[in-house]
Design a protein around this motif. Structure first.
Motif, PDB file in Angstrom:
ATOM      1  N   ARG A  37       0.811  -1.222   0.000  1.00  0.00           N
ATOM      2  CA  ARG A  37       0.000   0.000   0.000  1.00  0.00           C
ATOM      3  C   ARG A  37       0.841   1.266   0.000  1.00  0.00           C
ATOM      4  O   ARG A  37       0.303   2.377  -0.037  1.00  0.00           O
ATOM      5  CB  ARG A  37      -0.918   0.002   1.239  1.00  0.00           C
ATOM      6  CG  ARG A  37      -1.985  -1.058   1.195  1.00  0.00           C
ATOM      7  CD  ARG A  37      -2.959  -0.995   2.363  1.00  0.00           C
ATOM      8  NE  ARG A  37      -3.076   0.301   2.981  1.00  0.00           N
ATOM      9  CZ  ARG A  37      -2.836   0.556   4.275  1.00  0.00           C
ATOM     10  NH1 ARG A  37      -2.483  -0.412   5.086  1.00  0.00           N
ATOM     11  NH2 ARG A  37      -2.967   1.763   4.763  1.00  0.00           N
ATOM     12  N   TRP A  38       2.148   1.138   0.114  1.00  0.00           N
ATOM     13  CA  TRP A  38       3.023   2.281   0.315  1.00  0.00           C
ATOM     14  C   TRP A  38       2.913   3.357  -0.772  1.00  0.00           C
ATOM     15  O   TRP A  38       2.751   4.547  -0.444  1.00  0.00           O
ATOM     16  CB  TRP A  38       4.478   1.850   0.468  1.00  0.00           C
ATOM     17  CG  TRP A  38       5.342   3.030   0.721  1.00  0.00           C
ATOM     18  CD1 TRP A  38       6.141   3.679  -0.170  1.00  0.00           C
ATOM     19  CD2 TRP A  38       5.452   3.749   1.946  1.00  0.00           C
ATOM     20  NE1 TRP A  38       6.746   4.757   0.424  1.00  0.00           N
ATOM     21  CE2 TRP A  38       6.335   4.815   1.728  1.00  0.00           C
ATOM     22  CE3 TRP A  38       4.874   3.600   3.205  1.00  0.00           C
ATOM     23  CZ2 TRP A  38       6.673   5.729   2.723  1.00  0.00           C
ATOM     24  CZ3 TRP A  38       5.205   4.493   4.194  1.00  0.00           C
ATOM     25  CH2 TRP A  38       6.096   5.545   3.945  1.00  0.00           C
ATOM     26  N   PRO A  39       3.030   3.015  -2.056  1.00  0.00           N
ATOM     27  CA  PRO A  39       3.026   4.091  -3.067  1.00  0.00           C
ATOM     28  C   PRO A  39       1.792   4.981  -2.974  1.00  0.00           C
ATOM     29  O   PRO A  39       1.902   6.208  -2.972  1.00  0.00           O
ATOM     30  CB  PRO A  39       3.072   3.335  -4.399  1.00  0.00           C
ATOM     31  CG  PRO A  39       3.727   2.037  -4.055  1.00  0.00           C
ATOM     32  CD  PRO A  39       3.231   1.699  -2.669  1.00  0.00           C
ATOM     33  N   GLU A  40       0.619   4.370  -2.853  1.00  0.00           N
ATOM     34  CA  GLU A  40      -0.618   5.164  -2.755  1.00  0.00           C
ATOM     35  C   GLU A  40      -0.670   5.966  -1.459  1.00  0.00           C
ATOM     36  O   GLU A  40      -1.035   7.132  -1.451  1.00  0.00           O
ATOM     37  CB  GLU A  40      -1.828   4.235  -2.852  1.00  0.00           C
ATOM     38  CG  GLU A  40      -3.095   4.837  -2.335  1.00  0.00           C
ATOM     39  CD  GLU A  40      -4.020   5.288  -3.434  1.00  0.00           C
ATOM     40  OE1 GLU A  40      -4.863   6.131  -3.133  1.00  0.00           O
ATOM     41  OE2 GLU A  40      -3.882   4.826  -4.564  1.00  0.00           O
ATOM     42  N   ALA A  41      -0.314   5.335  -0.332  1.00  0.00           N
ATOM     43  CA  ALA A  41      -0.351   6.014   0.967  1.00  0.00           C
ATOM     44  C   ALA A  41       0.611   7.195   0.989  1.00  0.00           C
ATOM     45  O   ALA A  41       0.268   8.275   1.469  1.00  0.00           O
ATOM     46  CB  ALA A  41      -0.022   5.031   2.092  1.00  0.00           C
ATOM     47  N   HIS A  42       1.799   7.000   0.454  1.00  0.00           N
ATOM     48  CA  HIS A  42       2.800   8.080   0.465  1.00  0.00           C
ATOM     49  C   HIS A  42       2.375   9.227  -0.446  1.00  0.00           C
ATOM     50  O   HIS A  42       2.513  10.397  -0.082  1.00  0.00           O
ATOM     51  CB  HIS A  42       4.173   7.542   0.076  1.00  0.00           C
ATOM     52  CG  HIS A  42       5.248   8.538   0.281  1.00  0.00           C
ATOM     53  ND1 HIS A  42       5.759   9.291  -0.749  1.00  0.00           N
ATOM     54  CD2 HIS A  42       5.894   8.941   1.413  1.00  0.00           C
ATOM     55  CE1 HIS A  42       6.675  10.113  -0.266  1.00  0.00           C
ATOM     56  NE2 HIS A  42       6.768   9.918   1.040  1.00  0.00           N
ATOM     57  N   ARG A  43       1.860   8.899  -1.613  1.00  0.00           N
ATOM     58  CA  ARG A  43       1.386   9.958  -2.523  1.00  0.00           C
ATOM     59  C   ARG A  43       0.240  10.742  -1.887  1.00  0.00           C
ATOM     60  O   ARG A  43       0.215  11.976  -1.958  1.00  0.00           O
ATOM     61  CB  ARG A  43       0.938   9.360  -3.860  1.00  0.00           C
ATOM     62  CG  ARG A  43       2.051   9.155  -4.852  1.00  0.00           C
ATOM     63  CD  ARG A  43       1.523   8.868  -6.253  1.00  0.00           C
ATOM     64  NE  ARG A  43       0.599   7.744  -6.306  1.00  0.00           N
ATOM     65  CZ  ARG A  43       0.959   6.470  -6.405  1.00  0.00           C
ATOM     66  NH1 ARG A  43       2.228   6.143  -6.469  1.00  0.00           N
ATOM     67  NH2 ARG A  43       0.047   5.516  -6.451  1.00  0.00           N
ATOM     68  N   ALA A  44      -0.704  10.045  -1.264  1.00  0.00           N
ATOM     69  CA  ALA A  44      -1.837  10.728  -0.631  1.00  0.00           C
ATOM     70  C   ALA A  44      -1.360  11.624   0.508  1.00  0.00           C
ATOM     71  O   ALA A  44      -1.826  12.759   0.661  1.00  0.00           O
ATOM     72  CB  ALA A  44      -2.845   9.697  -0.117  1.00  0.00           C
ATOM     73  N   HIS A  45      -0.424  11.117   1.299  1.00  0.00           N
ATOM     74  CA  HIS A  45       0.140  11.914   2.393  1.00  0.00           C
ATOM     75  C   HIS A  45       0.798  13.180   1.836  1.00  0.00           C
ATOM     76  O   HIS A  45       0.554  14.283   2.337  1.00  0.00           O
ATOM     77  CB  HIS A  45       1.162  11.083   3.169  1.00  0.00           C
ATOM     78  CG  HIS A  45       2.031  11.904   4.056  1.00  0.00           C
ATOM     79  ND1 HIS A  45       1.609  12.401   5.272  1.00  0.00           N
ATOM     80  CD2 HIS A  45       3.297  12.364   3.884  1.00  0.00           C
ATOM     81  CE1 HIS A  45       2.576  13.108   5.813  1.00  0.00           C
ATOM     82  NE2 HIS A  45       3.610  13.103   4.986  1.00  0.00           N
ATOM     83  N   THR A  46       1.611  13.008   0.833  1.00  0.00           N
ATOM     84  CA  THR A  46       2.339  14.153   0.260  1.00  0.00           C
ATOM     85  C   THR A  46       1.378  15.197  -0.294  1.00  0.00           C
ATOM     86  O   THR A  46       1.549  16.401  -0.042  1.00  0.00           O
ATOM     87  CB  THR A  46       3.310  13.659  -0.824  1.00  0.00           C
ATOM     88  OG1 THR A  46       4.231  12.733  -0.224  1.00  0.00           O
ATOM     89  CG2 THR A  46       4.085  14.805  -1.440  1.00  0.00           C
ATOM     90  N   ARG A  47       0.378  14.753  -1.025  1.00  0.00           N
ATOM     91  CA  ARG A  47      -0.611  15.701  -1.585  1.00  0.00           C
ATOM     92  C   ARG A  47      -1.355  16.444  -0.487  1.00  0.00           C
ATOM     93  O   ARG A  47      -1.617  17.638  -0.602  1.00  0.00           O
ATOM     94  CB  ARG A  47      -1.629  14.956  -2.465  1.00  0.00           C
ATOM     95  CG  ARG A  47      -1.182  14.698  -3.864  1.00  0.00           C
ATOM     96  CD  ARG A  47      -2.337  14.232  -4.740  1.00  0.00           C
ATOM     97  NE  ARG A  47      -3.142  13.175  -4.138  1.00  0.00           N
ATOM     98  CZ  ARG A  47      -2.921  11.873  -4.274  1.00  0.00           C
ATOM     99  NH1 ARG A  47      -1.905  11.447  -4.988  1.00  0.00           N
ATOM    100  NH2 ARG A  47      -3.726  10.998  -3.699  1.00  0.00           N
ATOM    101  N   ALA A  48      -1.681  15.753   0.581  1.00  0.00           N
ATOM    102  CA  ALA A  48      -2.484  16.366   1.639  1.00  0.00           C
ATOM    103  C   ALA A  48      -1.674  17.326   2.509  1.00  0.00           C
ATOM    104  O   ALA A  48      -2.175  18.374   2.916  1.00  0.00           O
ATOM    105  CB  ALA A  48      -3.115  15.276   2.509  1.00  0.00           C
TER     106      ALA A  48
END
Length: 136
Positions: A37-48
């Motif tokens: 799940r890392w790529p999606e979780a990290h991208r979402a964190h960064t965007r937010a």
């Protein structure tokens, strides 16, 4: 209490609240994301979080510059130095770690990011405490 001192107190208090939330809630949740799940979780964190980081650090810069222009006392200098320390940890440890983690899940890099984040929390706590004393 001067207006610039009040602005610095407000900015450091907001930063401390933000940093404590990131340290206690946000990063631990992100760290629990598995490799799958890392790529999606990290991208979402960064965007937010990026716009919020820009807003909070922008407020710290503005309040810090104002405090410098109005003749800071010793505790204001402590608050400014601690704020600078948090910014330096962000620039030279947390941001590069996030950039590398964007390429993929790495438990050692995640652990390093969590250590850097605790250093930022300590710096934010010192900054806010010094701003309280400076405005007393």
């Amino acid at each position: 209490m001067t207006a610039s001192g009040t602005a610095l107190l407000a900015a450091t208090a907001v930063h401390l609240g933000f940093q404590a939330t990131v340290t206690v809630l946000v990063y631990p949740a992100l760290a629990r994301a598995g490799a799958d799940r890392w790529p999606e979780a990290h991208r979402a964190h960064t965007r937010a979080i990026t716009p919020l980081v820009a807003l909070i650090y922008g407020g710290l810069v503005a309040a810090g510059c104002w405090a410098l222009l109005t003749g800071p006392g010793p505790w204001t200098w402590v608050a400014l130095a601690a704020t600078a320390a948090a910014a330096l940890v962000t620039a030279f440890a947390a941001a590069p770690a996030h950039q590398r983690l964007g390429a993929g899940h790495d438990p050692r890099r995640i652990a390093g990011l969590l250590r850097a984040d605790r250093a930022r929390l300590a710096a934010a706590l010192v900054a806010a405490s010094a701003a309280v004393i400076a405005t007393a």
